[in-house]
Scaffold this active site. Structure first.
Site, PDB file in Angstrom:
ATOM      1  N   CYS A   2       0.960  -1.098   0.050  1.00 40.71           N
ATOM      2  CA  CYS A   2      -0.113   0.170  -0.036  1.00 40.71           C
ATOM      3  C   CYS A   2       0.878   1.365   0.202  1.00 40.71           C
ATOM      4  CB  CYS A   2      -0.871   0.170   1.167  1.00 40.71           C
ATOM      5  SG  CYS A   2      -1.986  -1.130   1.282  1.00 40.71           S
ATOM      6  N   ARG A  27       4.024  -0.343  -4.778  1.00 37.87           N
ATOM      7  CA  ARG A  27       3.579  -0.899  -3.649  1.00 37.87           C
ATOM      8  C   ARG A  27       2.481  -1.737  -3.414  1.00 37.87           C
ATOM      9  NH1 ARG A  27       7.117   1.607   0.335  1.00 37.87           N
ATOM     10  NH2 ARG A  27       5.559   0.670   1.994  1.00 37.87           N
ATOM     11  N   TRP A  75      -3.006  -2.740  -1.903  1.00 37.75           N
ATOM     12  CA  TRP A  75      -2.808  -3.981  -1.960  1.00 37.75           C
ATOM     13  C   TRP A  75      -3.626  -4.722  -0.767  1.00 37.75           C
ATOM     14  CZ3 TRP A  75      -1.030  -8.331   0.583  1.00 37.75           C
ATOM     15  CH2 TRP A  75      -0.742  -9.346   0.124  1.00 37.75           C
ATOM     16  N   ASN A 101      -1.644   1.897   5.731  1.00 31.97           N
ATOM     17  CA  ASN A 101      -0.972   0.687   5.400  1.00 31.97           C
ATOM     18  C   ASN A 101      -0.847  -0.138   6.761  1.00 31.97           C
ATOM     19  OD1 ASN A 101       0.918  -0.906   4.099  1.00 31.97           O
ATOM     20  ND2 ASN A 101       2.428   0.758   4.063  1.00 31.97           N
ATOM     21  N   GLY A 102      -1.149  -1.417   6.535  1.00 32.54           N
ATOM     22  CA  GLY A 102      -0.890  -2.430   7.677  1.00 32.54           C
ATOM     23  C   GLY A 102      -2.092  -3.002   7.918  1.00 32.54           C
ATOM     24  N   GLU A 487      16.032 -18.540  -8.346  1.00 32.76           N
ATOM     25  CA  GLU A 487      15.673 -17.214  -8.626  1.00 32.76           C
ATOM     26  C   GLU A 487      15.106 -17.018 -10.154  1.00 32.76           C
ATOM     27  OE1 GLU A 487      15.295 -14.634  -7.165  1.00 32.76           O
ATOM     28  OE2 GLU A 487      15.355 -13.041  -8.602  1.00 32.76           O
ATOM     29  N   LYS A 491      11.459 -15.617 -11.030  1.00 31.52           N
ATOM     30  CA  LYS A 491      11.445 -14.572 -11.929  1.00 31.52           C
ATOM     31  C   LYS A 491      10.006 -14.962 -13.068  1.00 31.52           C
ATOM     32  CE  LYS A 491      12.617 -11.795 -10.436  1.00 31.52           C
ATOM     33  NZ  LYS A 491      13.210 -11.905  -9.058  1.00 31.52           N
ATOM     34  N   GLU A 494       6.844 -15.254 -11.536  1.00 34.42           N
ATOM     35  CA  GLU A 494       5.957 -13.844 -10.517  1.00 34.42           C
ATOM     36  C   GLU A 494       5.394 -12.745 -12.007  1.00 34.42           C
ATOM     37  OE1 GLU A 494       8.347 -11.952  -7.590  1.00 34.42           O
ATOM     38  OE2 GLU A 494      10.137 -11.932  -8.963  1.00 34.42           O
ATOM     39  N   HIS A 510      14.398 -37.185  -7.987  1.00 36.49           N
ATOM     40  CA  HIS A 510      13.559 -37.655  -6.937  1.00 36.49           C
ATOM     41  C   HIS A 510      12.336 -37.191  -6.957  1.00 36.49           C
ATOM     42  CE1 HIS A 510      17.093 -39.388  -5.098  1.00 36.49           C
ATOM     43  NE2 HIS A 510      17.663 -38.259  -5.143  1.00 36.49           N
ATOM     44  N   LYS A 609       5.683  -4.517  -3.944  1.00 42.14           N
ATOM     45  CA  LYS A 609       7.046  -4.476  -4.015  1.00 42.14           C
ATOM     46  C   LYS A 609       7.733  -4.734  -2.530  1.00 42.14           C
ATOM     47  CE  LYS A 609      11.142  -3.539  -5.744  1.00 42.14           C
ATOM     48  NZ  LYS A 609      11.726  -4.804  -6.554  1.00 42.14           N
TER      49      LYS A 609
HETATM   50  C1  G6P Z   1       8.310  -9.063  -2.331  1.00 40.36           C
HETATM   51  C2  G6P Z   1       8.980  -8.609  -3.699  1.00 40.36           C
HETATM   52  C3  G6P Z   1      10.177  -9.436  -3.993  1.00 40.36           C
HETATM   53  C4  G6P Z   1      11.209  -9.530  -2.907  1.00 40.36           C
HETATM   54  C5  G6P Z   1      10.594  -9.996  -1.547  1.00 40.36           C
HETATM   55  C6  G6P Z   1      11.207  -9.584  -0.152  1.00 40.36           C
HETATM   56  O1  G6P Z   1       7.672 -10.380  -2.630  1.00 40.36           O
HETATM   57  O2  G6P Z   1       8.243  -8.809  -4.668  1.00 40.36           O
HETATM   58  O3  G6P Z   1      10.925  -8.955  -4.846  1.00 40.36           O
HETATM   59  O4  G6P Z   1      12.104 -10.185  -3.063  1.00 40.36           O
HETATM   60  O5  G6P Z   1       9.296  -9.035  -1.270  1.00 40.36           O
HETATM   61  O6  G6P Z   1      11.411  -8.087  -0.206  1.00 40.36           O
HETATM   62  P1  G6P Z   1      12.626  -7.314   0.435  1.00 40.36           P
HETATM   63  O7  G6P Z   1      12.449  -5.903   0.323  1.00 40.36           O
HETATM   64  O8  G6P Z   1      12.780  -7.641   1.985  1.00 40.36           O
HETATM   65  O9  G6P Z   1      13.933  -7.765  -0.170  1.00 40.36           O
END
Ligand code: G6P
Length: 614
Positions: A2, A27, A75, A101-102, A487, A491, A494, A510, A609
């Protein structure tokens, strides 16, 4: 999660709020809204489902003349993303408007209590309960808005960053925070508020970070006054922002993600600046230097993180154990905080976070702190909550990352971890001097090699065209390349919504091997290194089952070209620095596939984010 923005002053509030919301949209982007106080003391209140651009369309050509207002991009946590649940929310008497926010954890109890007192709620949100509570306290106690907010917050459990306005007073904003970030921008004769500094930086570089349990009274008549919830007066500390405005723009790229992928040679260089000199045999992280012996004498290091940062943590584990011979455990912050972990006073906990605001990581830090452990941090956002909650740490200096899928932050985190491992290895003497020097030279050359790796863009685009309609994908790697596989898969899923799994190559047999058929693309990191031969065997296993193999290989490896359906060549480097290079084509592949599938690359569905709720 948010985004929050607020303004009071002489400028046009609507323009500032909309611009701010666009900057904050990464956000959360389920819905957006604004509430302003008009010159005749009425609320101008607009909100709707969808992006900030929908809100703009909704407001249309109406002239919005106001000099105070609050804005929010959501969000969803409580209640679906729709017009009604969008913020700002109004009090029952429609005198107050609030953005939040929260999560208000005891909102249900409060809602029942307020309902019994005659309050009616129109939304499903916890936020609406909060603004009704403030209204109720204001009425019952016959106090001003600041005091009503202060008293109301005593009844609230959970996390919040809030801004409240009262339509009878268009010269005043009240803001408060607990566990969710809030920054106040100090203009010449006006004030700004943001859930981070991005909506503020255009107007002023002077900011005050609100701390947990603080309430700010911002008035055009009396300026900024801060008190704790217990009414204790706090003297605000003004800090200077370091963000450049250009860093928040796309700079000619179609998407922030692409811009951020291509920024990596520079961001990795920025991350290493002043911290390494192979010529002088020097490697040091200034922020952690004083803690070197503490780390070396520690029982173990526990790395805590979420998402992509957790993947960087895994690379960190390999680096720290390999080079500095320190026992390392890597934990998801969300699991660590709730599983009653054993934490010793001589443990060193290292939190990794791009945003520095992730709620689970923060909670894990607090838990470890209570148990007496030493807490270090690796953060990207300067001045973020995690960077302030840790005993010491290092910034990644990657600059603002706006694309929700993390790219440059990941490679910068791995760079800091490489520097940390080398610094500790040097101090401890676990790596022979000549080898240490070779590694320093190699690490210094990585930005140039990343530039080379970025030249795979065209090849990645071609391969993406072939596999863009896949329903599933498998990513394999061994050793240092295992976290890269994780990773890569993250990517892809997501941003393109293709189901993808990352696996240690040897573990494939396995379980995941059962999924392999001619439809299944299998992305394999098969660069030259200690496990090269083993990975070749794994590739053969995939080929024997008619899987399609796309390899990331070391430049000039003719042997693997024969075997693979497609190959992407990257420069040779030491195995331990390979994660930085090998991750580049994976970023590009997921970017192109997502674009080809028509996905919103920078703002993928359901994600945010900075995850400031648990
Ligand atoms: C969210 C973001 C990711 C990030 C994760 C951890 O899921 O979309 O890109 O890796 O949070 O966030 P941070 O800010 O703690 O790295």
């Amino acid at each position: 999660m948010c985004g929050i923005v607020a303004y009071v002053g002489e400028k046009n509030a609507y323009e500032i709020l909309i611009k701010g919301l666009k900057r904050l949209e990464y956000r959360g982007y389920d819905s957006a809204g604004v509430a302003m106080i008009s010159n005749n003391h009425e609320f101008l209140h607009y909100k709707c489902k969808g992006k900030v651009s929908n809100l703009e369309e909704h407001v249309g050509q109406q002239s919005v003349d106001a000099h105070i207002g609050i804005g929010h991009t959501r969000w969803a946590t409580h209640g679906p993303a729709n017009d009604v649940n969008a913020h700002p929310h109004l009090s029952g008497n429609e005198e107050l408007a609030l953005i939040h926010n929260g999560i208000i954890e005891n909102y249900d109890v409060l809602k029942k209590e307020l309902t019994s007192r005659g309050h009616n709620f129109v939304s499903d949100t916890d936020t609406e309960v909060l603004v009704h509570l403030i209204e109720e306290v204001k009425k019952q106690e016959d106090v001003g808005l600041f005091e009503a907010v202060r008293l109301a917050l005593h009844q609230v459990t959970g996390a919040y960053a809030i801004v409240v306005i009262d339509k009878s007073n268009p010269r005043e904003l009240i803001a408060a925070k607990k566990s969710s970030p809030l920054v106040i921008g100090m203009g010449e004769d006006d004030f700004f508020i943001g859930s981070d500094a991005t909506p503020i930086v255009e107007y002023t570089n002077n900011v005050v970070y609100l701390e947990d349990g603080e309430i700010a009274h911002i008035s055009l008549d009396t300026g900024l006054k801060i008190r704790k919830l217990d009414n204790k007066v706090i003297t605000p500390t003004i800090q200077e922002l370091q963000i450049q405005l250009e860093a928040l723009e796309k700079g000619g790229y179609e998407h922030f993600m692409l811009k951020e992928i291509f920024e990596q040679p520079k961001t990795i260089k920025d991350c290493m600046r002043g911290r390494i000199s192979a010529q002088k045999g020097h490697v040091s992280l200034g922020g952690i230097l004083d803690y070197q012996d503490k780390i070396l004498n520690a029982r173990r290091m526990i790395i805590i993180a979420c998402g992509t940062s957790w993947h960087a943590g895994l690379v960190g584990e390999y680096l720290l154990e390999d080079l500095a011979r320190i026992p390392v455990e890597v934990e998801y912050a969300s699991e660590f905080r709730y599983r009653n972990p054993v934490i010793y006073e001589d443990d060193v906990v290292l939190a990794i976070s791009q945003s520095g605001e992730t709620a689970d990581t923060l909670a894990a830090i607090k838990l470890a702190k209570e148990k007496g452990a030493t807490i270090l941090g690796i953060c990207n956002v300067v001045g973020s909550t995690i960077s302030r909650e840790t005993h010491a740490g290092s910034y990644t200096h990657a600059g603002p990352e706006i694309g929700v899928a993390s790219t440059k932050a990941f490679t910068a985190q791995v760079t800091v971890l490489s520097l940390l491992a080398l610094m500790l290895a040097k101090r401890k003497g676990t790596v022979e001097k000549s080898r240490l020097n070779r590694l320093l030279f190699e690490l210094e050359s990585i930005p140039d090699k990343v530039t080379e790796a970025l030249k795979t863009d065209a090849a990645c685009e071609l391969i993406s065209e072939i596999y863009k309609n896949s329903s599933n994908a498998l990513y394999l790697g061994r050793g240092y390349s295992f976290p890269v596989a994780l990773e890569g898969a993250l990517k892809l899923k997501e941003i393109s919504y293709i189901h993808a799994e990352g696996y240690p190559a040897a573990e494939m047999k396995h379980g995941p091997i059962a999924l392999i058929d001619e439809e299944m693309p299998v992305f394999v990191v098969a660069t030259k290194g200690p496990s090269y031969e083993k990975v070749i065997s794994n590739i053969q296993e995939v080929k024997a089952r008619k899987g399609k193999v796309i390899v990331i290989s070391t430049k000039g490896d003719e042997y693997i070209k024969e075997m693979a359906d497609h190959y992407i060549e990257i420069p040779e480097t030491e195995e331990m620095f390979m994660p930085i290079l090998a991750t580049i084509p994976f970023q590009l592949l997921s970017y192109h596939m997502a674009v080809m599938r028509g996905c919103n690359v920078d703002q993928p569905r359901n994600l945010a984010k900075a995850v400031t709720v648990e």
